[in-house]
Scaffold this active site. Structure first.
Site, mmCIF file in Angstrom:
data_model
loop_
_atom_site.group_PDB
_atom_site.id
_atom_site.type_symbol
_atom_site.label_atom_id
_atom_site.label_comp_id
_atom_site.label_asym_id
_atom_site.label_seq_id
_atom_site.Cartn_x
_atom_site.Cartn_y
_atom_site.Cartn_z
ATOM 1 C CD GLN B 29 113.552 26.539 135.147
ATOM 2 O OE1 GLN B 29 112.945 27.057 135.988
ATOM 3 N NE2 GLN B 29 113.270 26.372 133.500
ATOM 4 C CG HIS B 60 99.571 19.837 129.009
ATOM 5 N ND1 HIS B 60 100.252 18.857 129.142
ATOM 6 C CD2 HIS B 60 100.244 20.999 129.389
ATOM 7 C CE1 HIS B 60 101.288 18.889 129.676
ATOM 8 N NE2 HIS B 60 101.412 20.450 129.926
ATOM 9 N N GLY B 134 110.115 35.345 127.485
ATOM 10 C CA GLY B 134 108.706 35.699 127.507
ATOM 11 C C GLY B 134 108.423 37.224 127.870
ATOM 12 C CG ASP B 152 102.375 25.851 130.667
ATOM 13 O OD1 ASP B 152 102.370 25.745 132.176
ATOM 14 O OD2 ASP B 152 102.602 24.938 129.997
ATOM 15 C CB SER B 153 104.743 30.597 134.287
ATOM 16 O OG SER B 153 103.766 30.773 135.346
ATOM 17 C CB THR B 154 107.731 27.608 137.390
ATOM 18 O OG1 THR B 154 108.458 28.812 136.900
ATOM 19 C CG2 THR B 154 108.046 26.540 136.415
ATOM 20 C CG ASP B 155 104.967 27.687 141.871
ATOM 21 O OD1 ASP B 155 103.647 27.565 141.266
ATOM 22 O OD2 ASP B 155 105.092 26.973 142.671
#
Lengths: 279, 279
Positions: B29, B60, B134, B152-155
């Site tokens: 990315q 967080h 992951g 805890d991921s992006t879209d």
């Protein structure tokens, strides 16, 4: 085509609109209406997004029902501003309540009746609409007339500026009964903490209980916004919350759990508000 | 100079930034860092605002402490993604807890250590960082290893796409102990209800309790966002909420009242979610 709003020089947001349906310059302010696919019609006053069809219910339900369910027996309610009719309509869902509404700008009422006809309950016989200055109205009003005052105002600039100072709140306090309470548009601890604290402080000069609560609106910068409830007697969360609004059909946001949850403060907000938070 | 983000073609927002501090194209990315007066440093991945110094604590704290205070005795926690280090740091505030963290993109960790040094707790001996995928990690993991998994991921586009499907959640379910639970970045009922419902549905294929909760972030379109908690055993609001996080010094958002309030749903959300809401 985008309707864009900048706030505080560091944050702006925009929603896609298809066309401008109306533009009126009243004696007080510039009123525009846009049509949007996603948000329905959008009301803009002096360049600030005021409401849209998609989520107006959140603002109106949260201003009206939190107040109505904190007070144990409200009969007479005064709405200052609120020219779109939405707050009055939500109050009038409660039976036997009489609403006096004082809106300074007749053009807002006209525009709302034409472009947001479902928001108001204009023909309700328990609604008494006065076109006039809310500041003058509370100054000239007899003491201890109202159970609840709802200040549904624009930001503290232009005609609404006088709805944020201590002279106005001295009169609001005076015209409320001994167990009366007021809810006001309280800006936002999220996007403008200094302004939010200033309003808390003014209300706190008069009322023993002053507590902000949260809701969300697409039209407002940062989408997170606050009302402030100030009360002479009833407590909005320590007392048992009346569940009468839960019995009203068709509420799309408010319920008694939301009532309680909306008053809960994150640690940093508690710390920022300090003694301004009177609970 | 503005960092602008458009979502769903009908809503966009922008924050003022002063300069671009870094731009890296990793194998996965594009990572950028901006400096902003109001928000501090801002992390952007593939054009989407991820976090800023000003309010990273909200994301967080709300991901870590809600999970940690729902589980009665968490000892082993797996963080998937979270390359800025913030979620792991909040988990590690709880004594005696061991964190395995699996981040696919080493460049995110490097950038975070350099431009957001206060967010992580990288030298903590109870943190075990693996640079890897992951999805592969949970596939190859022995069953019933973890008390808590935090996604805890992006879209769901690019490298994170596989963190939103049923294969992934079948493995998350498998590697959780019999009283385990997972919290995942759940997109937003506010700005994208269809996507939020889709994620609820996938998690609901495996877990008996699936409940979204809310928080706010400047960086996300519409500022209102959701995590989703899915649990095999513990209930996040019906059980007594453990107040151990209230005893941790320095939390700026989370407290046990916020924990409960964040799970309360407006009527329209309840109605939209229907049976996807498993409580």
């Amino acid at each position: 085509m985008w309707f864009e709003e900048t706030h505080n020089d560091f944050f702006k947001q925009a929603i896609r609109v298809e066309e401008k349906l109306a533009e009126v310059q009243s004696p007080y302010q510039k009123i525009e209406v846009y049509r949007s696919k996603e948000f329905g019609n959008v009301l803009v006053i002096d360049g600030h997004g005021m409401l849209c069809d998609k989520d107006e219910f959140i603002y109106h339900e949260m201003m009206a029902h939190v107040a109505m369910c904190t007070h144990k027996d409200p009969k007479r309610v005064l709405v200052i501003g609120g020219g779109d009719g939405g707050v009055a309509k939500e109050v009038l869902r409660h039976p036997e309540v009489h609403v006096d509404m004082v809106e300074i700008d007749e053009e807002v009422v006209k525009i709302s009746k034409e472009y947001f006809p479902h928001i108001g309950d204009w023909e309700n016989p328990r609604l008494n609409l006065t076109i006039g200055d809310g500041i003058e109205f509370v100054k000239n009003c007899q003491p201890k007339q109202y159970d609840i005052v709802l200040v549904d105002s624009t930001d503290p600039e232009g005609p609404a500026e006088g709805l944020f100072n201590r002279t106005f709140y001295a009169n609001v306090f005076r015209i409320l009964k001994d167990d009366g309470l007021v809810v006001a548009q309280g800006e936002s601890w999220w996007i403008d903490m200094p302004l939010h604290k200033q309003i808390m402080g003014v209300m706190g000069e008069f009322f023993k209980i002053v507590m902000p609560y949260r809701f969300e609106m697409y039209m407002y910068p940062g989408c997170n916004w606050n009302f402030i409830l100030a009360s002479k007697f009833y407590h909005p969360t320590a007392d048992i919350i009346l569940q009468r609004a839960d019995l009203i059909d068709g509420l799309r946001y408010y319920n008694s759990d939301i009532h309680k949850a909306s008053f809960v403060l994150p640690n940093y907000v508690k710390q920022e508000l300090g003694d301004l938070y009177k609970w």
